[in-house]
Design an enzyme around this catalytic site. Structure first.
Site, PDB file in Angstrom:
ATOM      1  N   GLY A  52       2.406 -15.181  -8.457  1.00 29.38           N
ATOM      2  CA  GLY A  52       2.774 -16.524  -8.013  1.00 29.38           C
ATOM      3  C   GLY A  52       2.915 -16.747  -6.524  1.00 29.38           C
ATOM      4  O   GLY A  52       3.469 -17.765  -6.113  1.00 29.38           O
TER       5      GLY A  52
ATOM      6  N   TRP B 207       0.594 -17.530  -4.297  1.00 29.22           N
ATOM      7  CA  TRP B 207      -0.148 -18.736  -3.858  1.00 29.22           C
ATOM      8  C   TRP B 207       0.589 -19.983  -4.340  1.00 29.22           C
ATOM      9  O   TRP B 207       0.665 -20.973  -3.621  1.00 29.22           O
ATOM     10  CB  TRP B 207      -1.593 -18.709  -4.383  1.00 29.22           C
ATOM     11  CG  TRP B 207      -2.495 -17.802  -3.582  1.00 29.22           C
ATOM     12  CD1 TRP B 207      -2.102 -16.764  -2.792  1.00 29.22           C
ATOM     13  CD2 TRP B 207      -3.924 -17.859  -3.482  1.00 29.22           C
ATOM     14  NE1 TRP B 207      -3.200 -16.160  -2.220  1.00 29.22           N
ATOM     15  CE2 TRP B 207      -4.323 -16.817  -2.630  1.00 29.22           C
ATOM     16  CE3 TRP B 207      -4.895 -18.670  -4.047  1.00 29.22           C
ATOM     17  CZ2 TRP B 207      -5.665 -16.577  -2.315  1.00 29.22           C
ATOM     18  CZ3 TRP B 207      -6.238 -18.437  -3.742  1.00 29.22           C
ATOM     19  CH2 TRP B 207      -6.616 -17.401  -2.879  1.00 29.22           C
TER      20      TRP B 207
ATOM     21  N   ASP C 194      -2.347 -18.674 -15.621  1.00 31.30           N
ATOM     22  CA  ASP C 194      -2.657 -17.241 -15.623  1.00 31.30           C
ATOM     23  C   ASP C 194      -2.551 -16.712 -17.054  1.00 31.30           C
ATOM     24  O   ASP C 194      -1.888 -17.300 -17.892  1.00 31.30           O
ATOM     25  CB  ASP C 194      -1.704 -16.457 -14.711  1.00 31.30           C
ATOM     26  CG  ASP C 194      -2.293 -15.116 -14.291  1.00 31.30           C
ATOM     27  OD1 ASP C 194      -2.746 -15.003 -13.129  1.00 31.30           O
ATOM     28  OD2 ASP C 194      -2.343 -14.173 -15.118  1.00 31.30           O
TER      29      ASP C 194
ATOM     30  N   ASP D 294      -6.214 -18.231 -20.683  1.00 29.87           N
ATOM     31  CA  ASP D 294      -7.400 -17.579 -20.134  1.00 29.87           C
ATOM     32  C   ASP D 294      -8.302 -18.675 -19.548  1.00 29.87           C
ATOM     33  O   ASP D 294      -8.687 -19.599 -20.267  1.00 29.87           O
ATOM     34  CB  ASP D 294      -8.096 -16.857 -21.304  1.00 29.87           C
ATOM     35  CG  ASP D 294      -9.348 -16.129 -20.885  1.00 29.87           C
ATOM     36  OD1 ASP D 294      -9.853 -16.389 -19.767  1.00 29.87           O
ATOM     37  OD2 ASP D 294      -9.829 -15.299 -21.667  1.00 29.87           O
TER      38      ASP D 294
ATOM     39  N   ASP E 176      -7.537 -17.180  -7.305  1.00 27.17           N
ATOM     40  CA  ASP E 176      -7.435 -15.822  -6.764  1.00 27.17           C
ATOM     41  C   ASP E 176      -7.688 -14.810  -7.879  1.00 27.17           C
ATOM     42  O   ASP E 176      -7.111 -13.732  -7.909  1.00 27.17           O
ATOM     43  CB  ASP E 176      -6.011 -15.651  -6.181  1.00 27.17           C
ATOM     44  CG  ASP E 176      -5.855 -14.389  -5.356  1.00 27.17           C
ATOM     45  OD1 ASP E 176      -6.882 -13.842  -4.898  1.00 27.17           O
ATOM     46  OD2 ASP E 176      -4.713 -13.935  -5.187  1.00 27.17           O
TER      47      ASP E 176
ATOM     48  N   LYS F  61     -11.362 -16.496  -4.388  1.00 28.13           N
ATOM     49  CA  LYS F  61     -11.570 -15.125  -3.900  1.00 28.13           C
ATOM     50  C   LYS F  61     -12.862 -14.578  -4.491  1.00 28.13           C
ATOM     51  O   LYS F  61     -13.153 -14.792  -5.665  1.00 28.13           O
ATOM     52  CB  LYS F  61     -10.414 -14.241  -4.362  1.00 28.13           C
ATOM     53  CG  LYS F  61     -10.642 -12.766  -4.043  1.00 28.13           C
ATOM     54  CD  LYS F  61      -9.415 -11.955  -4.207  1.00 28.13           C
ATOM     55  CE  LYS F  61      -9.082 -11.719  -5.658  1.00 28.13           C
ATOM     56  NZ  LYS F  61      -7.785 -11.053  -5.804  1.00 28.13           N
TER      57      LYS F  61
HETATM   58  N1  SAM Z   1      -2.799 -15.463  -6.489  1.00 28.37           N
HETATM   59  C1  SAM Z   1      -1.844 -14.580  -7.128  1.00 28.37           C
HETATM   60  C2  SAM Z   1      -0.628 -14.509  -6.246  1.00 28.37           C
HETATM   61  O1  SAM Z   1      -0.721 -14.938  -5.110  1.00 28.37           O
HETATM   62  O2  SAM Z   1       0.422 -14.047  -6.710  1.00 28.37           O
HETATM   63  C3  SAM Z   1      -2.412 -13.210  -7.378  1.00 28.37           C
HETATM   64  C4  SAM Z   1      -3.490 -13.238  -8.424  1.00 28.37           C
HETATM   65  S1  SAM Z   1      -3.873 -11.642  -9.002  1.00 28.37           S
HETATM   66  C5  SAM Z   1      -4.761 -10.961  -7.674  1.00 28.37           C
HETATM   67  C6  SAM Z   1      -5.142 -11.933 -10.143  1.00 28.37           C
HETATM   68  C7  SAM Z   1      -4.675 -12.629 -11.408  1.00 28.37           C
HETATM   69  O3  SAM Z   1      -5.820 -13.020 -12.141  1.00 28.37           O
HETATM   70  C8  SAM Z   1      -3.839 -11.765 -12.354  1.00 28.37           C
HETATM   71  O4  SAM Z   1      -2.536 -12.270 -12.460  1.00 28.37           O
HETATM   72  C9  SAM Z   1      -4.582 -11.867 -13.697  1.00 28.37           C
HETATM   73  O5  SAM Z   1      -3.721 -11.980 -14.812  1.00 28.37           O
HETATM   74  C10 SAM Z   1      -5.381 -13.137 -13.482  1.00 28.37           C
HETATM   75  N2  SAM Z   1      -6.526 -13.269 -14.383  1.00 28.37           N
HETATM   76  C11 SAM Z   1      -7.545 -12.380 -14.554  1.00 28.37           C
HETATM   77  N3  SAM Z   1      -8.403 -12.849 -15.465  1.00 28.37           N
HETATM   78  C12 SAM Z   1      -7.928 -14.060 -15.887  1.00 28.37           C
HETATM   79  C13 SAM Z   1      -8.369 -15.021 -16.830  1.00 28.37           C
HETATM   80  N4  SAM Z   1      -9.501 -14.832 -17.534  1.00 28.37           N
HETATM   81  N5  SAM Z   1      -7.643 -16.140 -17.010  1.00 28.37           N
HETATM   82  C14 SAM Z   1      -6.486 -16.334 -16.324  1.00 28.37           C
HETATM   83  N6  SAM Z   1      -6.022 -15.451 -15.406  1.00 28.37           N
HETATM   84  C15 SAM Z   1      -6.718 -14.327 -15.192  1.00 28.37           C
END
Ligand code: SAM
Length: 281
Positions: free
Chosen positions: A53, A55, A85, A101, A126, A166
């Site tokens: 969280g 961002w 997420d 998802d 992200d 990203k």
């Molecule tokens: N932007 C976030 C922050 O600032 O705290 C960090 C994001 S983290 C690098 C990547 C996130 O992508 C993870 O929490 C993961 O659960 C989520 N993610 C990956 N595949 C996903 C999907 N298909 N649907 C939703 N979220 C997904």
């Protein structure tokens, strides 16, 4: 790697804890904003792949907290911030959370419903898959996340709105650039100072000959800012005291690795459930 050692090797990890951010990624969005002024005129935002969280925290501080501090400049309007997420997230002021998802159409529908016919001014994503370490696979899965994000964008983003995502730089970067160019007149690939260097060369695109594209690439964030690939001495080392590493601001509340850690802990205490740890028994 111990906490203090990580603090030394990753200045943005340490700074995030000092400044109250849940993850170091917050600095990436802040540095992108320094360069592109992404929040100007923004009232409605979608944060895709938002956990834990940081961002969303940036969005909350830049929009929700600002609107509360100066309601007159917002004409009584409340900013709308929707964060999605797979993982649940601890609450953040002014942020609506959706657990789902982003590749699933039903998640997109829930997001669109929150906008109630209105459009978002900004979508950020992200997203990152669980990294396998095989760069080609990781890059491919990540590009699928961007395409899923783009599908949501085509439904919720207003004409002229901004999309920030990203990407993992790799050999399909130029293909992704061309796909994005179909929807946006301006596409820029930017590397915030807080983002670590990738060993993959961005310019080695797969599109060759007449199809070769030159991608606008920009370094952003104050260039005199901390370098994410350097180690910095811990403050107390410089002053001769003992350094106290801070705990993370908000650890993930249900990380995917939780079960693995519980099983490891149970095994180290001799509490091994055969049916759980060894499927063959
Ligand atoms: N932007 C976030 C922050 O600032 O705290 C960090 C994001 S983290 C690098 C990547 C996130 O992508 C993870 O929490 C993961 O659960 C989520 N993610 C990956 N595949 C996903 C999907 N298909 N649907 C939703 N979220 C997904």
């Amino acid at each position: 790697m111990g906490k203090a050692s990580k603090d030394k090797r990753d200045i943005y990890y340490r700074k995030a804890k000092e400044e109250g951010w849940r993850a170091r990624s917050a600095f990436k969005l802040l540095q992108i904003d320094e360069e592109f002024n992404i929040f100007q005129g923004v009232k409605r935002v979608v944060d895709l792949c938002a956990a834990p969280g940081s961002w969303s925290q940036v969005l909350s501080r830049k929009l929700y907290v600002q609107a509360k501090l100066s309601p007159e400049s917002w004409n009584g309007y409340h900013p709308l911030i929707v964060a999605i997420d797979l993982q649940p997230m601890a609450p953040i002021d002014g942020v609506i959370q959706v657990q789902g998802d982003i590749t699933n159409a039903r998640t997109a529908e829930v997001v669109i419903k929150h906008f109630d016919g209105c459009k978002a001014d900004l979508v950020v994503c992200d997203g990152a898959p669980d990294v396998t370490g095989v760069h080609d696979i990781d890059e491919f899965v990540q590009s699928q996340l961007i395409l899923a994000a783009l599908t949501i964008v085509t439904h919720v983003l207003r004409v002229g709105g901004k999309f920030i995502a990203k990407i993992f730089r790799g050999k399909d970067t130029s293909l992704l650039y061309c796909q994005l160019k179909l929807f946006f007149p301006d596409v820029t690939f930017a590397k915030p100072k807080s983002s670590r260097n990738s060993s993959i060369d961005c310019s080695s695109g797969r599109l060759e000959g007449p199809n070769k594209v030159y991608i606008p690439f920009l370094a952003c964030g104050d260039l005199s800012d901390y370098d994410s690939d350097r180690s910095y001495p811990l403050p107390s080392n410089a002053e001769g005291g003992s350094y106290q590493s801070l705990d993370p601001v908000q650890p993930p509340i249900a990380p995917p690795y939780k079960t693995a850690l519980e099983l490891k802990k149970a095994a180290s205490h001799g509490i091994v459930e055969n049916d759980t740890l060894s499927p063959g028994t």
